[in-house]
Enzyme design. Structure first.
Site, PDB file in Angstrom:
ATOM      1  N   LYS A   1      -0.559  17.392 -16.635  1.00 56.43           N
ATOM      2  CA  LYS A   1      -0.987  15.090 -16.158  1.00 56.43           C
ATOM      3  C   LYS A   1      -2.567  15.552 -16.133  1.00 56.43           C
ATOM      4  O   LYS A   1      -3.012  16.598 -16.457  1.00 56.43           O
ATOM      5  CB  LYS A   1      -1.288  14.974 -14.763  1.00 56.43           C
ATOM      6  N   SER A  23       4.292   9.262 -19.565  1.00 63.41           N
ATOM      7  CA  SER A  23       2.930   9.068 -18.955  1.00 63.41           C
ATOM      8  C   SER A  23       1.986   9.145 -18.993  1.00 63.41           C
ATOM      9  O   SER A  23       0.932   9.074 -18.751  1.00 63.41           O
ATOM     10  CB  SER A  23       3.872  10.239 -17.644  1.00 63.41           C
TER      11      SER A  23
END
Length: 264
Positions: free
Chosen positions: A117, A56
């Protein structure tokens, strides 16, 4: 010296040897205990190691990367402690999370799961994706397309990704990847980040379950108390992409150019 005196002398020597041995083992176990306490303290309050299990954050972070998270960056909450022990009220020694920071946090719906993230929205920000481009408070973030990121996957096929340098209002730049149009991810509603929360996205925009998805199925808004710290350094990196039958690749290849580098 007669036989009795000799025996007494030997007996005292044996006792002395046993005593010294006991002291040596005691010191050994004390050293182990102190080392354990130091390691736990460092892991809890200073640096915590993590490894990257997904793509990701490609290509800034790759599967097989090992990194250290600076837990002093934003202060401490109960989630900074093992098992999220509820002995820290709210957050102490707090400092602001900035847009563009790469952070590790506990997933709001399941605090036993850690996510990593990039923070793209702080409290009060309006976030929206329009045709795959990030808009912040009504303005499209500048981005420059650079040469494609190309790699060979575990099946020997070439994969190509569009690559962009995205620029935050602060001037911080980082690389994002685009591969295909994903309607739900590339065209979204306007998200208004509530107080005490942050908006997090993966750099691999088409392959990231993040704040664009509600907390019931994705991440949702990230509460400040769930943020563990700032991902700061890569320590080691290994390419372990191989098919099960490729026994000659079972031992992962070192990516030495990534060893001991900072995370942008």
């Amino acid at each position: 010296m007669d036989g009795k005196e000799k025996n007494n002398s030997l007996g005292e020597g044996a006792k002395s040897a046993l005593l010294n041995e006991g002291e040596t083992w005691g010191e050994f176990f004390r050293s182990i205990f102190y080392a354990f306490l130091i390691a736990i303290s460092v892991r809890t309050f200073i640096l915590q190691p993590f490894s990257i299990p997904s793509e990701s954050m490609l290509k800034n972070l790759m599967v097989g990367d090992f990194l250290l998270v600076n837990k002093m960056s934003y202060g401490y909450s109960k989630h900074s402690l093992p098992f999220s022990l509820p002995i820290i009220p709210d957050r102490i020694f707090s400092d602001d999370v900035e847009r563009g920071d790469v952070v590790v946090f506990r997933l709001p719906r399941d605090p036993d799961i850690y996510y990593i993230k990039r923070i793209v929205g702080v409290p009060g920000d309006k976030i929206q994706m329009i045709n795959g481009e990030l808009h912040l408070n009504g303005a499209k973030l500048p981005r420059i397309q650079i040469e494609d990121y190309v790699r060979t996957n575990e099946y020997g096929r070439e994969e190509r990704f569009e690559q962009f340098e995205e620029v935050m209002p602060s001037g911080k730049t980082y690389v994002t990847l685009n591969r295909e149009y994903v309607r739900r991810a590339d065209d979204t509603q306007v998200f208004i980040v509530p107080e005490g929360h942050y908006f997090a996205m993966g750099d691999h925009r088409d392959n990231s379950l993040d704040s664009r998805w509600p907390s019931s199925e994705g991440v949702g808004f990230v509460p400040f108390e769930n943020i563990i710290g700032k991902a700061t350094w890569l320590t080691l990196s290994f390419d372990n992409h191989s098919a099960l039958w490729e026994f000659w690749k079972w031992f992962p290849e070192e990516r030495r150019d990534r060893f001991f580098t900072t995370i942008n």
